[in-house]
Design a protein around this motif. Structure first.
Motif, short mmCIF file in Angstrom:
data_model
loop_
_atom_site.label_atom_id
_atom_site.label_comp_id
_atom_site.label_asym_id
_atom_site.label_seq_id
_atom_site.Cartn_x
_atom_site.Cartn_y
_atom_site.Cartn_z
N THR A 462 9.38 9.02 3.39
CA THR A 462 10.38 10.03 3.77
C THR A 462 9.74 11.33 4.20
O THR A 462 10.32 12.09 4.98
N LEU A 463 8.55 11.63 3.69
CA LEU A 463 7.88 12.88 4.04
C LEU A 463 7.11 12.79 5.36
O LEU A 463 6.68 13.81 5.89
N GLY A 464 6.94 11.59 5.88
CA GLY A 464 6.20 11.44 7.14
C GLY A 464 4.71 11.55 6.99
O GLY A 464 4.03 12.20 7.80
N HIS A 465 4.14 10.92 5.94
CA HIS A 465 2.69 10.94 5.75
C HIS A 465 1.98 10.28 6.93
O HIS A 465 2.39 9.21 7.39
N ASN A 466 0.91 10.91 7.40
CA ASN A 466 0.15 10.34 8.52
C ASN A 466 -1.33 10.21 8.26
O ASN A 466 -2.07 9.68 9.10
N VAL A 467 -1.83 10.68 7.10
CA VAL A 467 -3.23 10.48 6.72
C VAL A 467 -3.25 9.98 5.28
O VAL A 467 -2.39 10.34 4.47
N ALA A 468 -4.25 9.16 4.95
CA ALA A 468 -4.33 8.59 3.61
C ALA A 468 -5.76 8.21 3.29
O ALA A 468 -6.59 8.02 4.18
N ASP A 469 -6.03 8.10 1.98
CA ASP A 469 -7.29 7.57 1.48
C ASP A 469 -6.99 6.83 0.19
O ASP A 469 -6.01 7.13 -0.51
N ILE A 470 -7.84 5.85 -0.13
CA ILE A 470 -7.64 5.01 -1.30
C ILE A 470 -8.97 4.81 -1.99
O ILE A 470 -10.01 4.64 -1.34
N SER A 471 -8.96 4.89 -3.33
CA SER A 471 -10.16 4.70 -4.13
C SER A 471 -9.82 3.88 -5.36
O SER A 471 -8.68 3.45 -5.54
N GLN A 472 -10.81 3.69 -6.24
CA GLN A 472 -10.59 2.94 -7.48
C GLN A 472 -9.70 3.71 -8.46
O GLN A 472 -9.22 3.12 -9.42
N GLU A 473 -9.47 5.00 -8.20
CA GLU A 473 -8.70 5.81 -9.13
C GLU A 473 -7.32 6.19 -8.62
O GLU A 473 -6.39 6.32 -9.41
N ALA A 474 -7.19 6.38 -7.30
CA ALA A 474 -5.95 6.98 -6.80
C ALA A 474 -5.74 6.64 -5.34
O ALA A 474 -6.62 6.08 -4.66
N VAL A 475 -4.55 7.01 -4.86
CA VAL A 475 -4.20 6.98 -3.45
C VAL A 475 -3.77 8.39 -3.07
O VAL A 475 -2.92 8.99 -3.75
#
Length: 916
Positions: A462-475
Motif C-alpha cells: 500500500t505504501l508503494g515500496h520500490n527498493v528492498a534488501d533481505i538478510s538472515q535477520e530482516a527485510v
C-alpha cells in the motif's frame, strides 16, 4: 514551438532495431534482435502485444493490414496486422535478409539481402518476382519510388543504384566499402521524396545528398554543423517538406527542404546510434529506435516559423553552451530506463527552439545559384529586415569538446528496473523479494532460499515500496515520498526475540530513499539529501553523515558497508564513479575511498560482496571485478560473462559471487538483460578466469591458475586480521594448490632452459619449497641454478627466523606493558598460529647425507663425522646425485675446487665442506 522529446523506454534486447507506424497512426510497430515484433498503442503502452517471427528480426514493413518481416532464418515472412497471424513466406535468400519495404500501393515488396541480391515480389503471388543483380557486396537498404516505377538500393560495396525494376538506371559510388552489414559505418537508409518522388535522399558521411529524379544530378546537400557523426538513416515526412536524418552518434536533425533550414535538432539521451526513423501518417510525430533496443518519440514536429535573427551572437553562443548541460540532474542510465529531461522553471523545454538557425550552410548559396569558388560576404543583421536565404551570416561559436554523460541513476543491486509491473526488488544469497503492481494486485512476495531461516511472506504494498534488501535477520523496504506523504523506511525484523517484529521510520520531508542495505545488526539508507543514515536492526537511529556525491548503490556484508557514488561528471559515455568502503564494527574506520573502474562506455550493473566478504562489481559489459586487498586495494577483473554468451543479445544477470568454491552465480537472459519473474528462472554458475595473456599455452594456463588461486584466497588474511574464524582445511588446500602450481611452472621453465625464470619462481616460493626446487635442479644437471637456489633458500630461512624473533619480542613486550584483563581478553582478536612448524634450512647435500648416512657408516663404522661428509661427497659424485649446498646453513667452511665425474668427462663446480 519546438517538438517534445519523450523519455525512451526499453523495447527489445541489445542490437539492431527498426520501427514504423501503421496506416492509421494508432500503432507503433518495432522489431529487434530478440526475434519479436512489438505492437505499441503509443509510447506509454506498458503491455504491448508481440509476434515472434524468428530468432532475430532484421527489418519490417507495414501496409494495408499486412506485416512483412525479414528474419534470421533467411526468409521474408507475412503476418496479418494487428492479429499477428502467419500468412506465409514471401521469398527466401541464401543468407540474411537485411531490409524490406512496401511499394506505395502496397502491391509489391522489395527485399535486400547479404547475398548481394535485391528481390521485388508481388504480394498477391509470390511466384511473380524479379531478382536485381549488380551489387558486389551485401545490400544495405532499398526504397521504392512513390510512383512505383523505380527502386533505389545501397550496398556495402560503396555504391548506390537506381533501378527501373528491370535494369540499372544510374549508379554512384558514394559510401565507404565494407565486407558486411555489421561492419558498415552507416546503414545508408535512403528514401524517395513523397508524394512525387522528385528527390532521392542519400545519407553520405556527415551529410545528406539530394539527387533530382530523371537527370539524377546532385541538387544540394543538407548538413548540420553540430552533427559531426556519420548519418545513418533518413526519412521524409508524408508531405515531403521535411526530411529527418539520424547519425550514429545519436543526433536527430530535421530540415525544411525548401529553405534548407534545420528546424529541429535532438540528441539521444545516451548517445547511442539511432538505427531507424519513421514519421507518423499525420507528420507530427517521429518514432525512432537505437542499438540498445529502446524506443523514443518526438512529438509536435513542424517546419516552424522563420527564425528570429535579431538576437546577438553572444546570446546564441550562451544558449549553445547551456544546451550541453541541459540534462536533468537526476538523469539515469539504469538498465531498462532512460534519463528524463525536465523543463526548467523559466524555460518551457530544454531543447533548441524551432526555427533557430541550426546550420550556417543553410544561408549559403546552393550549387545552382552560386559557384563554389565565389567569395562569401558577411553582412550585419538589420532589425526588422528579412535577410535572403542566399546571404551568408557570421558563424556562431561551436563547442567541439567532449560531451557530458548523463549520470547513472541510483539502483538496487540484484533488482530489475522499477518500471516493470512484475519485477525482482532483490535477489541475493538469502532470498528473493518480488513486487507485483498490476490491475489484480499490488503486493510484495518474500521468499527465502532456506525455509529454516523464515517462512515465505506476502505483503500488501500500500505504501508503494520500490527498493528492498533481505538478510538472515530482516527485510528492509523503502518507498518514495509524495507531496503529502514523506518517504518511509520499513523493516521486518523477524530475528527479534520480542513481540515487535517490525518498525517504520519517516524521513524528513523532501528527502527520499535512493538506496538501502542490511548488515549484521544494522541497516543503512542513502537519501536524496545526499545523506547516509544508519539504524540498528531494532530501529534505533545511529550516525548520519554526508556522502561525497549522489549515491548509485549500497551493499553490505557483516560489518562492511560499500557505497558507490558519483565523483563528478563523466564525458563521452563514461561514468565517473567512486567507491567508499567502511567498517562499522568495533573499530569503525574507512578502509578505502577511490575511483571505481568500469569498462569503456559502460555503467555499473551490480555491486556487492562475495560470500567470504570481498567487494565485487559488475558493469554493463559483463566484466566482473574483485577487490585485491594484497595489491593496494586494486580491482582485478576475474570474469567476463559476455565470453560465454551465445548471442550478442544474451546477457547474464549476476546475483552472487563465491570464492570457495570459486563461482559466479547468475541467471542467463536470452535476448534480454533481465530475467522474467515467472516462471522462476534457473541459476547458472560461471567460472573465474583472470584475463592474462596467452592462456591457450601451458605456461599461460598455469600462470592464470596460480594468480587466480592467490586472489581468491586473499580473504583468509582479511579474516585473520579482523578476528573471524578461519577454515583451516580451505587455507591448507589453497596453499597446497599454489605450491603445486609453482613447482609445475618451475619444472616447465627448467625443461625450456629458462633458468633466470626459474630463479624468479623460486623467489615466490616458501623456504621449504625452494629445497625441493634445489633437488629438482640438481637431478636435472643444472648445478649453477641449484647453487643460486641454495642462496635463496638461505635468505628465506634467515627472514623466517627474524620474523619469529620479532613476533616473540612483540608478544613479550605486550605481555609486560599491558596485562590483559577479563574484558580485554574477550575483545582481542584470536592469534592465528601457522598451519605447521616452519622447516629449518637444510641444504641439498644435507638431505642426501641424512638419507645415506646409515649405509656409509655400515661400510665404514670407524669414520669420524668429517670423514663421513667426505665419503658422502665422493659417493654422491659416483652416483651422479651431487647436490650443491651452502656452508653457512650448517656452520661449515667452504673451499671451492673442480672435480670430474668418474663416468663422464663433464666438469662440475661444487663446494667442498668440512667442519671447523
Amino acid at each position: 514551438m519546438p517538438c517534445e522529446k519523450k523519455p525512451m523506454r526499453y523495447g527489445h534486447s541489445e542490437g539492431h532495431t527498426e520501427v514504423c507506424f501503421d496506416d492509421s497512426g494508432k500503432f507503433i510497430v518495432t522489431c529487434g534482435n530478440d526475434g519479436d515484433v512489438r505492437i505499441w498503442e503509443g509510447l506509454d503502452d506498458d503491455d504491448p502485444r508481440f509476434i515472434t517471427v524468428g530468432e532475430k528480426a532484421h527489418s519490417l514493413a507495414l501496409k494495408n493490414g499486412k506485416l512483412v518481416t525479414a528474419s534470421s532464418n533467411n526468409t521474408v515472412q507475412i503476418h496479418t496486422f494487428p492479429e499477428g497471424e502467419p500468412d506465409g513466406i514471401l521469398t527466401r535468400f541464401t543468407t540474411n535478409a537485411t531490409h524490406v519495404t512496401f511499394s506505395r500501393s502496397g502491391s509489391r515488396v522489395a527485399a535486400a539481402s547479404s547475398d548481394f541480391l535485391v528481390k521485388v515480389v508481388a504480394l498477391s503471388d509470390s511466384s511473380d518476382q524479379k531478382t536485381l543483380r549488380g551489387h558486389e557486396a551485401p545490400v544495405l537498404s532499398v526504397s521504392f519510388d512513390p510512383r512505383d516505377q523505380l527502386l533505389a538500393s545501397s550496398s556495402c560495396d560503396g555504391s548506390v543504384v537506381v533501378w527501373n525494376i528491370e535494369d540499372q538506371v544510374t549508379r554512384w559510388t558514394l559510401l565507404k566499402k565494407s565486407s558486411d552489414v555489421s561492419n558498415a559505418k552507416s546503414l545508408c537508409r535512403l528514401a524517395f521524396q513523397p508524394p512525387s518522388g522528385k528527390l532521392l535522399a542519400v545519407p553520405v558521411e556527415e551529410k545528406v545528398h539530394l539527387y533530382e529524379r530523371d537527370t539524377w544530378s546532385h541538387v544540394t546537400t543538407l548538413s548540420d554543423d553540430l552533427s559531426t557523426q556519420v548519418m545513418n538513416v533518413v526519412c521524409w515526412s508524408p508531405c515531403g517538406k521535411l526530411l529527418a536524418a539520424a547519425s550514429v552518434g545519436g543526433v536527430i536533425t530535421v530540415w525544411d527542404v525548401g529553405s534548407k533550414l534545420c528546424v529541429e535538432r535532438q540528441k539521444h539521451e545516451k548517445g547511442f546510434t539511432v538505427c531507424a526513423l519513421a514519421f507518423s501518417p499525420c507528420g507530427s510525430q517521429i518514432a525512432y529506435t537505437d542499438t540498445e533496443g529502446c524506443l523514443g518519440l518526438l512529438e509536435g514536429v513542424s517546419s516552424g516559423a522563420a527564425p528570429d535573427r535579431s538576437k546577438s551572437a553572444e546570446s546564441a553562443a550562451a544558449r549553445d553552451y547551456d544546451d550541453l548541460f541541459d540534462e536533468d540532474e537526476d538523469g539515469l542510465m539504469d538498465e531498462g530506463e532512460s534519463p528524463l529531461k525536465r523543463p526548467g522553471p523559466e524555460e518551457e523545454e530544454p531543447i533548441p527552439s524551432t526555427g533557430r538557425v541550426r546550420n550556417r550552410a543553410a544561408f549559403l548559396d546552393d550549387d545552382n545559384s552560386l559557384g563554389t569558388n565565389a567569395p562569401q560576404r558577411l553582412v550585419r543583421d538589420v532589425p526588422g529586415k528579412r535577410r535572403s536565404c542566399h546571404t551568408p551570416v557570421s558563424l556562431r561559436p561551436v563547442y567541439d569538446g567532449p560531451m557530458p554523460t548523463p549520470p547513472q541513476r541510483a539502483f538496487q543491486p540484484g533488482s530489475t528496473p522499477a518500471h516493470l509491473t512484475h519485477r525482482f526488488m532483490m535477489w541475493n544469497s538469502v532470498g528473493i523479494v518480488r513486487a507485483y503492481n498490476d490491475d489484480q494486485d499490488n503486493a510484495v512476495d518474500i521468499e527465502f532460499h532456506d525455509s529454516a531461516v523464515h517462512h515465505a511472506m506476502h505483503l500488501s504494498n500500500t505504501l508503494g515500496h520500490n527498493v528492498a534488501d533481505i538478510s538472515q535477520e530482516a527485510v528492509l523496504l523503502g518507498c518514495p515520498g509524495t507531496d503529502e506523504l514523506a518517504s518511509k523506511l520499513q523493516c521486518l525484523h523477524f530475528s527479534s526475540w520480542d513481540n515487535h517484529k517490525d518498525w517504520l521510520v519517516d524521513l524528513p520531508h523532501g528527502e527520499d530513499v535512493r538506496a538501502l542495505c542490511l548488515g549484521v545488526g544494522w541497516a543503512a539508507v542513502a537519501t536524496s539529501a545526499p545523506l547516509l543514515r544508519l539504524f540498528t536492526s531494532g530501529g534505533l537511529q545511529r550516525e548520519v553523515f554526508s556522502l561525497s556525491g549522489r549515491v548509485v548503490c549500497l551493499s553490505a556484508h557483516g560489518d562492511q558497508l560499500c557505497v558507490v557514488y558519483h565523483r563528478g561528471t563523466g564525458f563521452d559515455g563514461e561514468q565517473c564513479l567512486g567507491v567508499q568502503l567502511l567498517s562499522l564494527g568495533h573499530r569503525r574506520r574507512q578502509i578505502l575511498d577511490q575511483p571505481l573502474p568500469l569498462s569503456p562506455r559502460s555503467h555499473l550493473s551490480w555491486m556487492g560482496f562475495s560470500a567470504e566478504g570481498t567487494p565485487c562489481s559488475v558493469d554493463s559489459e559483463g566484466v566482473v571485478r574483485m577487490l585485491n586487498r594484497s595489491l593496494g586495494n586494486t580491482w582485478t577483473p576475474v570474469c567476463n560473462t559476455r565470453d560465454t554468451c551465445k548471442s550478442k543479445s544474451d546477457h547474464y544477470w549476476v546475483i552472487g559471487v563465491h570464492e570457495n568454491p570459486p563461482q559466479i552465480r547468475c541467471i542467463p537472459c536470452k535476448g534480454s538483460r533481465f530475467p522474467p519473474t515467472l516462471p522462476r528462472p534457473a541459476v547458472a554458475v560461471l567460472p573465474f578466469k583472470i584475463p592474462l595473456c596467452q592462456t591457450s599455452t601451458e605456461k599461460g594456463q598455469m600462470e592464470e591458475q596460480y594468480w587466480r588461486s592467490v586472489l581468491l584466497h586473499n580473504h583468509h588474511s582479511f579474516l585473520s586480521v579482523n578476528g573471524y574464524a578461519l577454515d583451516q582445511d580451505a587455507l591448507s588446500h589453497s596453499l597446497k594448490e599454489q605450491q603445486e602450481l609453482l613447482m609445475k611452472m618451475f619444472a616447465l621453465s627448467c625443461k625450456l632452459e629458462r633458468e633466470f625464470r626459474c630463479v624468479e619462481l623460486a623467489e615466490m616460493m616458501p623456504q621449504n619449497l625452494v629445497t625441493l626446487a634445489i633437488k629438482y635442479a640438481s637431478r636435472s644437471r643444472r648445478m649453477a641454478l641449484a647453487e643460486r637456489l641454495s642462496k635463496i633458500a638461505l635468505e628465506k630461512a634467515q627472514e623466517d627466523q627474524e620474523e619469529e624473533h620479532e613476533e616473540e619480542h612483540e608478544e613479550e613486550h605486550s605481555g609486560k606493558s599491558a596485562p590483559l584483563t577479563s574484558s580485554s581478553k574477550t575483545k582481542k582478536s584470536p592469534v592465528l598460529k601457522p598451519l605447521a612448524p616452519r622447516a629449518k634450512s637444510k641444504t641439498g647435500f644435507q638431505l642426501w647425507l641424512e638419507e645415506h648416512r646409515k649405509s656409509i657408516l655400515a661400510e665404514n663404522p670407524d669414520l669420524e663425522e668429517t670423514d663421513v661428509i667426505k665419503e658422502g661427497i665422493t659417493s654422491s659424485l659416483r652416483s651422479n646425485e651431487c647436490f650443491l649446498f651452502h656452508a653457512a646453513a650448517s656452520g661449515l667452511k667452504v673451499s671451492g675446487t673442480v672435480l670430474r665425474f668418474p663416468r663422464e668427462e663433464v666438469p662440475f663446480f661444487f663446494s667442498f665442506f668440512y667442519y671447523v
